[in-house]
Design a protein around this motif. Structure first.
Motif, PDB file in Angstrom:
ATOM      1  N   TRP A  49      53.555  61.572  50.414  1.00 30.04           N
ATOM      2  CA  TRP A  49      53.619  61.560  51.886  1.00 30.04           C
ATOM      3  C   TRP A  49      53.769  60.129  52.396  1.00 30.04           C
ATOM      4  O   TRP A  49      54.695  59.814  53.137  1.00 30.04           O
ATOM      5  CB  TRP A  49      52.351  62.205  52.436  1.00 30.04           C
ATOM      6  CG  TRP A  49      52.380  62.575  53.885  1.00 30.04           C
ATOM      7  CD1 TRP A  49      53.412  62.396  54.766  1.00 30.04           C
ATOM      8  CD2 TRP A  49      51.330  63.214  54.616  1.00 30.04           C
ATOM      9  NE1 TRP A  49      53.076  62.888  55.999  1.00 30.04           N
ATOM     10  CE2 TRP A  49      51.795  63.397  55.928  1.00 30.04           C
ATOM     11  CE3 TRP A  49      50.051  63.650  54.289  1.00 30.04           C
ATOM     12  CZ2 TRP A  49      51.008  63.991  56.919  1.00 30.04           C
ATOM     13  CZ3 TRP A  49      49.276  64.243  55.266  1.00 30.04           C
ATOM     14  CH2 TRP A  49      49.747  64.405  56.575  1.00 30.04           C
ATOM     15  N   VAL A  50      52.862  59.273  51.981  1.00 31.69           N
ATOM     16  CA  VAL A  50      52.949  57.870  52.417  1.00 31.69           C
ATOM     17  C   VAL A  50      52.936  56.989  51.164  1.00 31.69           C
ATOM     18  O   VAL A  50      51.982  57.020  50.387  1.00 31.69           O
ATOM     19  CB  VAL A  50      51.762  57.494  53.333  1.00 31.69           C
ATOM     20  CG1 VAL A  50      51.875  56.033  53.764  1.00 31.69           C
ATOM     21  CG2 VAL A  50      51.716  58.401  54.560  1.00 31.69           C
ATOM     22  N   ALA A  85      63.470  74.585  50.510  1.00 31.87           N
ATOM     23  CA  ALA A  85      63.557  76.009  50.883  1.00 31.87           C
ATOM     24  C   ALA A  85      65.020  76.462  50.861  1.00 31.87           C
ATOM     25  O   ALA A  85      65.325  77.562  50.380  1.00 31.87           O
ATOM     26  CB  ALA A  85      62.945  76.226  52.265  1.00 31.87           C
ATOM     27  N   ARG A  86      65.916  75.598  51.336  1.00 33.78           N
ATOM     28  CA  ARG A  86      67.352  75.970  51.308  1.00 33.78           C
ATOM     29  C   ARG A  86      67.838  76.097  49.863  1.00 33.78           C
ATOM     30  O   ARG A  86      68.568  77.013  49.513  1.00 33.78           O
ATOM     31  CB  ARG A  86      68.190  74.923  52.054  1.00 33.78           C
ATOM     32  CG  ARG A  86      68.151  75.104  53.571  1.00 33.78           C
ATOM     33  CD  ARG A  86      69.326  74.403  54.241  1.00 33.78           C
ATOM     34  NE  ARG A  86      69.299  72.959  54.084  1.00 33.78           N
ATOM     35  CZ  ARG A  86      68.560  72.132  54.831  1.00 33.78           C
ATOM     36  NH1 ARG A  86      67.782  72.624  55.788  1.00 33.78           N
ATOM     37  NH2 ARG A  86      68.585  70.825  54.643  1.00 33.78           N
ATOM     38  N   ALA A  87      67.390  75.165  49.014  1.00 31.81           N
ATOM     39  CA  ALA A  87      67.810  75.216  47.595  1.00 31.81           C
ATOM     40  C   ALA A  87      67.303  76.493  46.928  1.00 31.81           C
ATOM     41  O   ALA A  87      67.926  77.005  45.997  1.00 31.81           O
ATOM     42  CB  ALA A  87      67.286  73.987  46.856  1.00 31.81           C
ATOM     43  N   ASN A  88      66.183  77.007  47.420  1.00 31.30           N
ATOM     44  CA  ASN A  88      65.591  78.202  46.795  1.00 31.30           C
ATOM     45  C   ASN A  88      66.263  79.499  47.230  1.00 31.30           C
ATOM     46  O   ASN A  88      66.029  80.548  46.614  1.00 31.30           O
ATOM     47  CB  ASN A  88      64.094  78.268  47.112  1.00 31.30           C
ATOM     48  CG  ASN A  88      63.292  77.366  46.179  1.00 31.30           C
ATOM     49  OD1 ASN A  88      63.720  77.127  45.043  1.00 31.30           O
ATOM     50  ND2 ASN A  88      62.165  76.868  46.648  1.00 31.30           N
ATOM     51  N   THR A 128      57.154  59.552  54.277  1.00 29.45           N
ATOM     52  CA  THR A 128      58.353  60.370  54.018  1.00 29.45           C
ATOM     53  C   THR A 128      58.356  61.602  54.931  1.00 29.45           C
ATOM     54  O   THR A 128      57.282  62.074  55.355  1.00 29.45           O
ATOM     55  CB  THR A 128      58.392  60.820  52.540  1.00 29.45           C
ATOM     56  OG1 THR A 128      57.234  61.623  52.283  1.00 29.45           O
ATOM     57  CG2 THR A 128      58.418  59.635  51.592  1.00 29.45           C
ATOM     58  N   PRO A 129      59.532  62.136  55.211  1.00 30.90           N
ATOM     59  CA  PRO A 129      59.619  63.338  56.067  1.00 30.90           C
ATOM     60  C   PRO A 129      59.342  64.591  55.242  1.00 30.90           C
ATOM     61  O   PRO A 129      60.268  65.295  54.843  1.00 30.90           O
ATOM     62  CB  PRO A 129      61.067  63.281  56.559  1.00 30.90           C
ATOM     63  CG  PRO A 129      61.816  62.598  55.467  1.00 30.90           C
ATOM     64  CD  PRO A 129      60.859  61.646  54.793  1.00 30.90           C
ATOM     65  N   VAL A 130      58.069  64.853  54.981  1.00 25.58           N
ATOM     66  CA  VAL A 130      57.714  65.962  54.077  1.00 25.58           C
ATOM     67  C   VAL A 130      58.304  67.274  54.585  1.00 25.58           C
ATOM     68  O   VAL A 130      58.861  68.065  53.820  1.00 25.58           O
ATOM     69  CB  VAL A 130      56.174  66.066  53.930  1.00 25.58           C
ATOM     70  CG1 VAL A 130      55.796  67.289  53.107  1.00 25.58           C
ATOM     71  CG2 VAL A 130      55.621  64.807  53.278  1.00 25.58           C
ATOM     72  N   ARG A 131      58.204  67.479  55.891  1.00 26.26           N
ATOM     73  CA  ARG A 131      58.706  68.734  56.471  1.00 26.26           C
ATOM     74  C   ARG A 131      60.211  68.908  56.181  1.00 26.26           C
ATOM     75  O   ARG A 131      60.652  69.963  55.727  1.00 26.26           O
ATOM     76  CB  ARG A 131      58.449  68.714  57.977  1.00 26.26           C
ATOM     77  CG  ARG A 131      59.075  69.804  58.750  1.00 26.26           C
ATOM     78  CD  ARG A 131      58.071  70.876  59.080  1.00 26.26           C
ATOM     79  NE  ARG A 131      58.687  72.177  59.047  1.00 26.26           N
ATOM     80  CZ  ARG A 131      57.997  73.294  58.963  1.00 26.26           C
ATOM     81  NH1 ARG A 131      56.689  73.246  58.850  1.00 26.26           N
ATOM     82  NH2 ARG A 131      58.589  74.440  58.976  1.00 26.26           N
ATOM     83  N   LEU A 155      53.490  70.472  57.399  1.00 21.94           N
ATOM     84  CA  LEU A 155      54.182  69.773  56.308  1.00 21.94           C
ATOM     85  C   LEU A 155      55.172  70.702  55.593  1.00 21.94           C
ATOM     86  O   LEU A 155      56.235  70.265  55.176  1.00 21.94           O
ATOM     87  CB  LEU A 155      53.172  69.212  55.298  1.00 21.94           C
ATOM     88  CG  LEU A 155      52.269  68.085  55.823  1.00 21.94           C
ATOM     89  CD1 LEU A 155      51.280  67.666  54.748  1.00 21.94           C
ATOM     90  CD2 LEU A 155      53.091  66.880  56.265  1.00 21.94           C
ATOM     91  N   GLY A 156      54.787  71.954  55.415  1.00 21.74           N
ATOM     92  CA  GLY A 156      55.709  72.934  54.837  1.00 21.74           C
ATOM     93  C   GLY A 156      55.873  72.862  53.327  1.00 21.74           C
ATOM     94  O   GLY A 156      56.693  73.596  52.769  1.00 21.74           O
TER      95      GLY A 156
END
Ligand SMILES: Cc1ncc(COP(=O)(O)O)c(C=O)c1O
Length: 433
Positions: A199-200, A218-221, A208-211, A250-251
């Protein structure tokens, strides 16, 4: 002689200690949403800590000092353990109150949390627990901590998977959300099974933009078979206790953080959170000491299915520390997560803006609040990071160097500091010219 406290009365006692000891956080919160807490409220928060006033502490991200309610909770539990260790362990063996306190702070369910001793332990349990195999790829970055890289190396060594490290940015100070998420997106291949990020970064201070990265994963999955899915794991320790975010914000899939840094929890405590449906993917590395698992062993039956509880390492622990952890979450929640985040960001902004204006200083952490948290990395022209930190120590300022191949000097303004201390630090760094 103290009387033994029941678990409920002990917890109530801890909250009372918290309430008395936390008049300060409450004062910080008293001003109401969207209104700045009065300056003396932050002084009262600082007064909860026993850090030596002879020093300016710019390193509370390294290992915390316990605030008063945490010290009091540890002490009450230590007394209970010393008086009757067996009864104390039986009284507190159900760690639901600890997991509930962490869950309330993180915005998740208590049964999604495994208790650990540190970020490192959580990362190792996670990555060594994943069902990796030869041919699988683990994607991580060049900016992460030793604990992450080594957990991944050990996991790869056992499974035959390959670890691939990519750069998310060239220069921390110029990092952007799109660049970082884009780098991950481009690097995911059909063989990728893990995206392991931080995260940091304690190497640069970049958040970092964790979300956005979790959305890339999620798109890759989409369309992948469950056994081919990419798992997104996060070393969250330097955002945890700083940012006002839940796990849903954060997702990510898994999140490991020690509670002995920004959370101000007892030293040797931590959490590993994971989405409920993903825990069965993991295999425990350390036997758990819960009733269900133990009874299965006694009956010669297979262990219960893996869940967060099964992933919590068994054996006896520094119990007074683990059981006192709720006092730290209560401390934060009493001040308010948003107010904690605003305060830490405000002090860091003040510090970075001051550093930015110094010609002999190169700032490696972005100014933007969205891309930074509580850690500031910088270089002083013509001086090694060690020399800069040494000169600051001569002025009674505790700073640190980042323990990475490319090392920078670091300061981390936190709830232990105020604006005047940040100014003093800036004057000392200006004097290094
Ligand atoms: C990014 C990062 N991850 C993990 C760790 C290790 O944390 P812990 O002591 O909780 O294992 C550190 C530093 O100590 C760190 O900077």
């Amino acid at each position: 002689m103290t009387t033994k406290l029941s678990r409920r009365s002990l917890l109530e006692g801890m909250l009372l200690i918290g309430a008395a000891g936390c008049a300060a956080p409450e004062a910080a919160a008293a001003a109401g949403d969207g209104v700045k807490a009065p300056a003396d409220a932050w002084q009262r928060v600082r007064d909860e800590f026993e850090v030596s006033p002879a020093w300016i502490h710019m390193t509370s991200f390294y290992l915390d000092s316990h605030p008063r309610p945490v010290r009091a909770a540890i002490e009450a539990l230590r007394r209970e353990l010393d008086e009757n260790p067996v009864d104390a362990v039986h009284e507190h063996e159900d760690t639901t109150p600890v997991r509930e306190a962490a869950a309330a702070y993180m915005g998740v369910q208590a049964d999604e949390i495994a208790l650990t001793d540190s970020t490192t332990m959580g990362l190792a349990l996670l990555y060594l627990g994943l069902p990796l195999k030869a041919g699988d790829e683990v994607l991580t970055t060049e900016h992460d901590h030793y604990a992450m890289h080594e957990s991944l190396r050990l996991a790869a060594e056992r499974s035959g998977a390959v670890v691939r490290k990519i750069a998310l940015y060239e220069r921390g100070s110029d990092a952007t959300e799109a660049e970082m998420a884009g780098a991950i997106e481009r690097a995911i291949t059909p063989a990728t099974r893990v995206v392991a990020i931080t995260w940091v970064h304690s190497s640069t201070g970049v958040k970092t933009p964790v979300r956005a990265i979790a959305e890339v994963v999620a798109r890759a999955n989409q369309g992948r078979a469950p056994e081919d899915r990419v798992v997104c794991g996060v070393d969250g320790v330097h955002g945890f206790g700083v940012e006002d975010a839940t796990m849903a914000d954060l997702g990510c899939d898994f999140f490991s953080a020690g509670c002995h840094k920004w959370i101000f929890g007892p030293r040797g405590t931590g959490v590993l959170w994971g989405k409920a449906e993903l825990w069965p993917l993991l295999r425990p590395s350390i036997p758990q000491f819960g009733k269900e698992a133990y009874e299965a062993w006694l009956r010669g039956q297979p262990p219960p299915p893996t869940n967060a509880n099964m992933m919590t390492p068994g054996g006896f622990h520094s119990f007074e520390h683990r059981w006192a952890l709720p006092a730290a979450f209560a401390f934060h929640r009493r001040i308010g997560k948003a107010r904690v985040a605003d305060r830490i960001h405000a002090l860091n902004r003040q510090c970075k803006e001051g550093l930015k204006g110094m010609r002999h200083v190169t700032l490696h952490t972005p100014l933007d609040d969205a891309l930074s948290a509580g850690i500031i990395c910088f270089e002083v022209a013509g001086m090694t990071p060690e020399a800069a930190v040494k000169r600051l120590r001569e002025r009674k300022i505790v700073a640190s160097t980042s323990p990475y191949r490319t090392s920078y000097a670091r300061v981390a303004p936190s709830l232990l500091n105020d604006e005047a201390e940040v100014d003093t630090v800036l004057r000392a760094i200006r004097a290094l010219a």
